[in-house]
Design a protein around this motif. Sequence first.
Motif, short mmCIF file in Angstrom:
data_model
loop_
_atom_site.label_atom_id
_atom_site.label_comp_id
_atom_site.label_asym_id
_atom_site.label_seq_id
_atom_site.Cartn_x
_atom_site.Cartn_y
_atom_site.Cartn_z
N PHE A 186 0.83 -1.19 0.00
CA PHE A 186 0.00 0.00 0.00
C PHE A 186 0.87 1.25 0.00
CE2 PHE A 186 -2.45 -3.31 2.09
CZ PHE A 186 -3.63 -3.26 1.39
N GLU A 187 0.39 2.28 -0.66
CA GLU A 187 1.11 3.55 -0.73
C GLU A 187 1.18 4.19 0.66
OE1 GLU A 187 -0.21 7.66 -2.61
OE2 GLU A 187 0.24 6.14 -4.14
N GLY A 188 2.38 4.58 1.06
CA GLY A 188 2.56 5.28 2.32
C GLY A 188 2.55 4.40 3.56
N MET A 189 2.56 3.10 3.39
CA MET A 189 2.57 2.19 4.54
C MET A 189 3.86 1.39 4.54
SD MET A 189 -1.29 0.74 4.89
CE MET A 189 -0.91 -0.01 6.46
N ASP A 190 4.46 1.28 5.71
CA ASP A 190 5.69 0.50 5.83
C ASP A 190 5.41 -1.00 5.84
OD1 ASP A 190 7.14 2.84 5.95
OD2 ASP A 190 7.11 2.91 8.14
N LYS A 191 4.27 -1.39 6.40
CA LYS A 191 3.96 -2.80 6.58
C LYS A 191 3.05 -3.29 5.44
CE LYS A 191 2.88 -5.85 10.37
NZ LYS A 191 2.38 -5.94 11.72
N ASP A 192 3.50 -4.31 4.73
CA ASP A 192 2.71 -4.90 3.65
C ASP A 192 1.74 -5.93 4.22
OD1 ASP A 192 4.34 -3.44 1.97
OD2 ASP A 192 5.67 -5.12 1.56
N LEU A 193 0.83 -6.37 3.40
CA LEU A 193 -0.15 -7.38 3.79
C LEU A 193 0.14 -8.65 3.01
CD1 LEU A 193 -2.82 -8.05 5.30
CD2 LEU A 193 -4.01 -7.23 3.29
N SER A 194 0.27 -9.76 3.69
CA SER A 194 0.46 -11.03 3.00
C SER A 194 -0.42 -12.07 3.69
CB SER A 194 1.92 -11.47 3.00
OG SER A 194 2.36 -11.72 4.31
N CYS A 195 -1.17 -12.80 2.89
CA CYS A 195 -2.06 -13.83 3.41
C CYS A 195 -2.57 -14.67 2.26
CB CYS A 195 -3.23 -13.19 4.17
SG CYS A 195 -4.32 -12.21 3.15
N PRO A 196 -3.20 -15.82 2.57
CA PRO A 196 -3.85 -16.58 1.50
C PRO A 196 -5.00 -15.76 0.92
CG PRO A 196 -3.53 -17.93 3.46
CD PRO A 196 -3.20 -16.52 3.84
N LEU A 197 -5.29 -15.94 -0.34
CA LEU A 197 -6.35 -15.20 -1.01
C LEU A 197 -7.68 -15.36 -0.28
CD1 LEU A 197 -7.12 -13.46 -3.45
CD2 LEU A 197 -7.61 -15.58 -4.68
N ASP A 198 -7.94 -16.55 0.28
CA ASP A 198 -9.19 -16.81 0.98
C ASP A 198 -9.38 -15.94 2.21
OD1 ASP A 198 -9.60 -18.79 -0.89
OD2 ASP A 198 -8.95 -20.41 0.42
N TYR A 199 -8.30 -15.45 2.80
CA TYR A 199 -8.37 -14.64 4.02
C TYR A 199 -8.21 -13.15 3.77
CZ TYR A 199 -7.86 -19.12 6.36
OH TYR A 199 -8.04 -20.41 6.78
N LEU A 200 -8.05 -12.74 2.52
CA LEU A 200 -7.76 -11.35 2.21
C LEU A 200 -8.86 -10.41 2.71
CD1 LEU A 200 -5.95 -9.22 0.94
CD2 LEU A 200 -7.06 -9.70 -1.26
N ARG A 201 -10.11 -10.76 2.46
CA ARG A 201 -11.23 -9.91 2.85
C ARG A 201 -11.21 -9.59 4.35
NH1 ARG A 201 -16.15 -8.27 1.09
NH2 ARG A 201 -17.73 -8.02 2.68
N ILE A 202 -11.12 -10.62 5.17
CA ILE A 202 -11.15 -10.40 6.63
C ILE A 202 -9.91 -9.66 7.11
CG2 ILE A 202 -10.16 -12.63 7.31
CD1 ILE A 202 -13.03 -10.76 9.06
N ARG A 203 -8.76 -9.92 6.50
CA ARG A 203 -7.53 -9.21 6.90
C ARG A 203 -7.62 -7.72 6.58
NH1 ARG A 203 -2.74 -12.24 7.49
NH2 ARG A 203 -1.89 -10.22 8.06
N LEU A 204 -8.23 -7.38 5.43
CA LEU A 204 -8.41 -5.97 5.09
C LEU A 204 -9.36 -5.29 6.08
CD1 LEU A 204 -8.80 -6.33 1.23
CD2 LEU A 204 -6.95 -5.13 2.41
N ILE A 205 -10.44 -5.96 6.41
CA ILE A 205 -11.41 -5.39 7.35
C ILE A 205 -10.75 -5.18 8.71
CG2 ILE A 205 -13.55 -5.85 8.61
CD1 ILE A 205 -14.54 -7.28 6.02
N ARG A 206 -10.03 -6.17 9.18
CA ARG A 206 -9.37 -6.04 10.49
C ARG A 206 -8.32 -4.93 10.51
NH1 ARG A 206 -8.41 -12.36 12.00
NH2 ARG A 206 -10.57 -12.79 12.59
#
Length: 72
Positions: A42-62
């Motif tokens: 993500f632009e302007g964020m130091d920490k990236d997001l990595s997860c299985p595709l099946d969990y992407l929705r809930i990880r974004l919400i959290r």
Amino acid sequence: ICNMIAVSARGIIEQVKEEESLDIPPVTHVHGTLNRKVYVEFEGMDKDLSCPLDYLRIRLIRRFRKNIKRKR
């Protein structure tokens, strides 16, 4: 297959952004792997997001929902 995973991830991100009214920063890069894992930068964020595709929705919400009450 990796490109299909990445495109699916972008679609999920846009869908969650719309449905949940989340303030998600612009995505700079999405990478999919053969084992259905996604890496999102993500632009302007130091920490990236990595997860299985099946969990992407809930990880974004959290990650991007505000005023989350956490259990202790």
